[in-house]
Design a protein around this motif. Structure first.
Motif, PDB file in Angstrom:
ATOM      1  N   GLU A 171       5.786  -6.988 -28.035  1.00  0.00           N
ATOM      2  CA  GLU A 171       6.785  -6.065 -28.579  1.00  0.00           C
ATOM      3  C   GLU A 171       7.826  -5.649 -27.542  1.00  0.00           C
ATOM      4  O   GLU A 171       8.953  -5.306 -27.894  1.00  0.00           O
ATOM      5  N   ARG A 204      10.805  -6.469 -40.360  1.00  0.00           N
ATOM      6  CA  ARG A 204       9.461  -5.950 -40.085  1.00  0.00           C
ATOM      7  C   ARG A 204       9.086  -6.143 -38.616  1.00  0.00           C
ATOM      8  O   ARG A 204       8.493  -5.245 -37.999  1.00  0.00           O
ATOM      9  N   ARG A 208       8.266  -3.084 -36.130  1.00  0.00           N
ATOM     10  CA  ARG A 208       6.975  -3.023 -35.449  1.00  0.00           C
ATOM     11  C   ARG A 208       7.172  -2.832 -33.939  1.00  0.00           C
ATOM     12  O   ARG A 208       6.473  -2.037 -33.307  1.00  0.00           O
TER      13      ARG A 208
END
Length: 299
Positions: A171, A204, A208
């Motif tokens: 991420e 998405r 996230r």
């Protein structure tokens, strides 16, 4: 070399230098000794505090400063010293000064308190750069010398132990890529779908990543960047509010006003009116995500 632990003073006429790399004092950044409003910066800066104690506000974030505190400030950010008792040497440069050097100024965090041998080494680098910027000007050799000295200074700073000790996550890179894309496109679009298309991923995936790093959605991260830019321009310039809104993609002033009030908690006019107060300016909730979050992880 300058004696270890002793910082050379920036020359008084350095502020007028057109050089791509030079050094000035903190007071040279603003014509207002009281720092009644923030200053919108147009060059890369390293600010090394040499005396006094107080607060420096970078993009409305109050940062404590004392001797040995170092700030890394980027073009487009706003700076205000809430307490003008601070003394500091400022190294400033144009981005092209690092062309051809294997160094990334973004590896330097926004705030660090130097100590021990690291502090002595950084003081020496800044002091020697200050001396050479004053003594050697307008020659090819001097230009090359200052570029190398700046590169060494930034490399030393990037090697300091900032890390949080946490391993990198997938991420993290997604979030950095989004921040870079938002920086390029926030004036044109606030739609997360547009950024997902540009990055070749899903909404998405972006959401996230943003939730993992900041605890906020991708849409909130984009809106925070727009609100930050609005705050900068309202606080540091006299541009009409409607024109600032148009620059940020709002065709109607009322829409801009509603957006700003939702993000910051007050109207654009009230925010601007508060900028000349002697107390620190209002702390704005929106912050540049790459600076506020990634630097916090490394501090």
């Amino acid at each position: 070399m300058v004696a270890s632990g002793h910082l050379a003073t920036a020359p008084p006429d350095a502020v007028t230098s057109p050089a791509e790399i030079d050094t000035i004092t903190l007071g040279d950044l603003t014509p207002d000794a009281g720092w009644r409003r923030p200053v919108l910066l147009d060059r890369e800066l390293i600010v090394l505090t040499t005396g006094g104690h107080g607060l420096a506000e970078v993009d409305f974030r109050a940062l404590p400063c004392r001797p040995g505190t170092l700030l890394r400030i980027r073009p487009g950010q706003v700076l205000r010293c809430a307490l003008p008792q601070l003394d500091a040497t400022v190294v400033r440069w144009h981005p092209e000064a690092l062309d051809g050097f294997d160094v990334n100024a973004d590896d330097v965090p926004g705030w660090v308190q130097l100590a021990g041998e690291d502090e002595d080494a950084i003081i020496n680098e800044v002091s020697q750069l200050t001396v050479d910027a004053s003594r050697h000007r307008d020659t090819r050799a001097a230009r090359s010398l200052l570029r190398h000295q700046l590169s060494v200074l930034l490399l030393r700073l990037s090697m300091l132990p900032f890390g949080s000790g946490q391993p990198s996550r997938p991420e993290d890179e997604t979030f950095r890529r989004l921040c870079r894309e938002v920086e390029r496109g926030y004036q044109d679009t606030r739609r997360v779908e547009d950024y997902a298309d540009r990055l070749g991923c899903s909404v998405r995936t972006l959401t996230r990543a943003c939730l993992a790093i900041t605890g906020r959605s991708a849409k909130q991260v984009v809106d925070e960047r727009v609100a930050l830019q609005a705050s900068r321009l309202l606080a540091a310039t006299d541009e009409p509010i409607a024109r600032i809104g148009r620059q940020l993609g709002f065709t109607e002033a009322t829409n801009f006003g509603r957006f700003f009030a939702r993000e910051v908690g007050m109207s654009p006019g009230a925010f601007r009116a508060a900028r000349d107060r002697p107390a620190p300016a209002p702390v704005v909730r929106p912050r540049p995500p790459a600076d506020a979050r990634i630097d916090a992880h490394r501090a």
